[in-house]
Design a protein around this motif. Structure first.
Motif, PDB file in Angstrom:
ATOM      1  N   LEU A  78       0.804  -1.217   0.000  1.00 29.84           N
ATOM      2  CA  LEU A  78       0.000   0.000   0.000  1.00 29.84           C
ATOM      3  C   LEU A  78       0.839   1.270   0.000  1.00 29.84           C
ATOM      4  N   MET A  79       1.966   1.259   0.700  1.00 32.44           N
ATOM      5  CA  MET A  79       2.738   2.499   0.841  1.00 32.44           C
ATOM      6  C   MET A  79       4.221   2.195   0.986  1.00 32.44           C
ATOM      7  N   ARG A  80       5.008   3.229   0.840  1.00 29.91           N
ATOM      8  CA  ARG A  80       6.444   3.132   1.037  1.00 29.91           C
ATOM      9  C   ARG A  80       6.806   3.674   2.427  1.00 29.91           C
ATOM     10  N   LEU A  81       8.059   3.515   2.804  1.00 24.64           N
ATOM     11  CA  LEU A  81       8.498   3.945   4.116  1.00 24.64           C
ATOM     12  C   LEU A  81       8.255   5.429   4.334  1.00 24.64           C
ATOM     13  N   ARG A  82       8.418   6.229   3.284  1.00 19.21           N
ATOM     14  CA  ARG A  82       8.199   7.680   3.393  1.00 19.21           C
ATOM     15  C   ARG A  82       6.778   7.987   3.861  1.00 19.21           C
ATOM     16  N   ALA A  83       5.801   7.247   3.390  1.00 18.89           N
ATOM     17  CA  ALA A  83       4.407   7.472   3.799  1.00 18.89           C
ATOM     18  C   ALA A  83       4.091   6.765   5.114  1.00 18.89           C
ATOM     19  N   PHE A  84       4.747   5.629   5.364  1.00 20.18           N
ATOM     20  CA  PHE A  84       4.417   4.814   6.538  1.00 20.18           C
ATOM     21  C   PHE A  84       4.666   5.565   7.842  1.00 20.18           C
ATOM     22  N   THR A  85       5.824   6.181   7.972  1.00 18.22           N
ATOM     23  CA  THR A  85       6.183   6.813   9.241  1.00 18.22           C
ATOM     24  C   THR A  85       5.194   7.913   9.641  1.00 18.22           C
ATOM     25  N   PRO A  86       4.895   8.896   8.782  1.00 13.33           N
ATOM     26  CA  PRO A  86       3.910   9.900   9.185  1.00 13.33           C
ATOM     27  C   PRO A  86       2.504   9.323   9.347  1.00 13.33           C
ATOM     28  N   ALA A  87       2.192   8.249   8.611  1.00 11.62           N
ATOM     29  CA  ALA A  87       0.871   7.636   8.773  1.00 11.62           C
ATOM     30  C   ALA A  87       0.718   7.019  10.161  1.00 11.62           C
ATOM     31  N   VAL A  88       1.784   6.377  10.651  1.00 15.79           N
ATOM     32  CA  VAL A  88       1.742   5.832  12.010  1.00 15.79           C
ATOM     33  C   VAL A  88       1.590   6.957  13.026  1.00 15.79           C
ATOM     34  N   HIS A  89       2.381   8.016  12.881  1.00 13.78           N
ATOM     35  CA  HIS A  89       2.267   9.155  13.788  1.00 13.78           C
ATOM     36  C   HIS A  89       0.843   9.729  13.759  1.00 13.78           C
ATOM     37  N   GLY A  90       0.294   9.893  12.565  1.00 12.71           N
ATOM     38  CA  GLY A  90      -1.054  10.440  12.456  1.00 12.71           C
ATOM     39  C   GLY A  90      -2.099   9.549  13.101  1.00 12.71           C
ATOM     40  N   PHE A  91      -1.962   8.236  12.913  1.00 16.72           N
ATOM     41  CA  PHE A  91      -2.884   7.271  13.520  1.00 16.72           C
ATOM     42  C   PHE A  91      -2.838   7.398  15.048  1.00 16.72           C
ATOM     43  N   LEU A  92      -1.634   7.440  15.598  1.00 19.38           N
ATOM     44  CA  LEU A  92      -1.480   7.567  17.040  1.00 19.38           C
ATOM     45  C   LEU A  92      -1.968   8.928  17.538  1.00 19.38           C
ATOM     46  N   ASP A  93      -1.689   9.994  16.785  1.00 15.51           N
ATOM     47  CA  ASP A  93      -2.153  11.327  17.182  1.00 15.51           C
ATOM     48  C   ASP A  93      -3.676  11.362  17.284  1.00 15.51           C
ATOM     49  N   THR A  94      -4.355  10.763  16.308  1.00 14.88           N
ATOM     50  CA  THR A  94      -5.818  10.772  16.316  1.00 14.88           C
ATOM     51  C   THR A  94      -6.364  10.021  17.526  1.00 14.88           C
ATOM     52  N   ILE A  95      -5.811   8.862  17.815  1.00 11.02           N
ATOM     53  CA  ILE A  95      -6.259   8.105  18.982  1.00 11.02           C
ATOM     54  C   ILE A  95      -6.028   8.902  20.263  1.00 11.02           C
ATOM     55  N   ARG A  96      -4.905   9.564  20.346  1.00  6.55           N
ATOM     56  CA  ARG A  96      -4.587  10.330  21.547  1.00  6.55           C
ATOM     57  C   ARG A  96      -5.520  11.534  21.726  1.00  6.55           C
ATOM     58  N   GLU A  97      -6.194  11.998  20.688  1.00  2.03           N
ATOM     59  CA  GLU A  97      -7.168  13.075  20.847  1.00  2.03           C
ATOM     60  C   GLU A  97      -8.297  12.670  21.795  1.00  2.03           C
ATOM     61  N   GLY A  98      -8.680  11.398  21.756  1.00  4.53           N
ATOM     62  CA  GLY A  98      -9.754  10.924  22.615  1.00  4.53           C
ATOM     63  C   GLY A  98      -9.276  10.154  23.817  1.00  4.53           C
ATOM     64  N   HIS A  99      -8.051   9.651  23.756  1.00  6.21           N
ATOM     65  CA  HIS A  99      -7.492   8.827  24.830  1.00  6.21           C
ATOM     66  C   HIS A  99      -6.102   9.342  25.180  1.00  6.21           C
TER      67      HIS A  99
END
Length: 401
Positions: free
Chosen positions: A246-267
């Protein structure tokens, strides 16, 4: 002289269901979903629609004196062109937390899938009924776990005594997100998927967002996790990103950060565990995509092959090894400011020695015995981590929207 029970029909409502994030009202009954309607509306992928409608971890839970229970359901069976028929989905019965029966429902709709072309055809079919009898004649907590791998519309619940929702037991709620392995893949039944086994061993309430083929760091999944009350959250990230290419390393790293950031908005302070991929020799050092080898399909022996080239790692293509290293780095970086963030190497749950003893039958998915081992290991390793143990966290309140 045998007499039929005097049935009491109880409406199927949210109060009687655990593990579902949404309950769709249909013309006949209700259809549990593991993603909310807003999330489902943001992705037209058929694989995701199928996965989230398969009720892995979803169960009816009620308190009753009933000695007999009937449940009318309308399952949707998967049929693969050229493959032997799949067995009917399994319903597991628990009484006061103990395994107490198992049933199947024949009939239902059929979804015929051609793995060679990706084409799918849906045909309607008749509903069926499962019955559990000779239950203990006392007040008890009853759970009926729905088939983890079979979309199941619930039509009617009948008992020979009144039913009420199970009161809050004070257990921690564990929300887990992952791939088909977390969904249940080749587990024997809904209570023997590795997350269900781990939840029972740890004494926690499970919400299973294992989505077959669909653990892809989708923003709508992160928002669903953000908005769901939970005391413990775990994310198993990796294999789907490789086998879909689906993605390369360049996209993977910020995608993980974004996923975690979104979860942390509620938790913001909920214990959050990032789990890297289990061992899978197919993609340890070879990028995706992976594809089914249809040669053995007629005998029911489907296997997967990796189509990528190891040399493509230099161009940023992902492998399981690359993902493990990057997840460990991301968690180490973030945990400096987030003491409630934890990391677990997936090979501690299933590694080289486990593969030698319990190999992956199709190259990607563990069998029933491996599910048990992974569940036991997770209960032992993850739920004993300082800050992630169920008894060490306060009960959740609804997170901020």
């Amino acid at each position: 002289m045998h007499t039929e029970p005097r049935w009491i029909t109880t409406p199927l409502t949210e109060e009687l269901l655990r593990g579902a994030l949404d309950l769709e009202r249909t013309g006949r009954g209700v259809l549990p979903h593991r993603l909310p309607a807003r999330a489902r509306a943001q992705c037209a992928d058929g694989q995701l629609a199928l996965a989230e409608s398969q009720p892995s971890g979803v169960r009816l839970a009620f308190r009753t004196r009933a000695t007999a229970v009937e449940l009318d359901t309308l399952p949707t069976k998967r049929v693969y062109v050229g493959a032997p028929p799949r067995p009917d989905g399994v319903y597991d019965l628990l009484v006061d937390g103990l395994p107490s029966g198992r049933a199947r429902v024949a009939g239902g709709n059929t979804l015929t899938i051609d793995l060679a072309t990706g084409a799918a055809e849906h045909r309607p079919g008749p509903p069926g009924t499962l019955r559990f009898t000779d239950l203990p004649d006392r007040v008890k907590d009853v759970e009926i776990w729905l088939p983890h791998n079979e979309t199941t519309e619930l039509l009617a619940l009948r008992t020979d005594a009144p039913v009420e929702p199970v009161p809050d037991r004070g257990r921690a709620v564990w929300l887990h997100h992952g791939s088909s392995i977390s969904h249940g893949s080749d587990a024997a039944s809904p209570t023997t998927t590795w997350p269900a086994l781990a939840a029972r061993l740890a004494g926690v309430e499970l919400i299973n967002l294992g989505l077959s083929g669909s653990a892809l760091l989708d923003p709508f999944t992160a928002r669903a996790i953000r908005d769901t009350p939970a005391d413990l959250i775990s994310l198993k990230i990796g294999i789907n990103l490789v086998n879909t290419d689906l993605m390369r390393l360049r996209a993977f790293t910020p995608a993980v950060h974004g996923f975690l950031d979104t979860i942390r908005e509620g938790h913001p302070t909920t214990p959050l565990l990032v789990v890297s991929p289990l061992l899978c020799p197919l993609h340890e050092d070879t990028p995706g995509p992976s594809a089914p080898d249809l040669g053995g399909l007629g005998t029911g022996h489907l296997r997967f092959v990796a189509l990528g080239d190891p040399a493509e790692r230099a161009a940023g293509k992902l492998t399981l090894g690359v993902i493990r290293d990057e997840l460990a780095r991301i968690v180490a970086q973030r945990s400096a400011d987030d003491p409630h963030l934890h990391h677990l190497d997936g090979r501690d749950l299933y590694g080289e020695q486990d593969f030698a003893e319990l190999p992956l039958p199709d190259g990607l998915h563990p069998d029933a015995a491996a599910h048990r081992r992974i569940g036991e290991r997770f209960a032992e390793l993850a739920f004993s981590l300082d800050g992630f143990a169920p008894g060490s966290v306060p009960k959740a309140t609804a997170p901020r929207p």
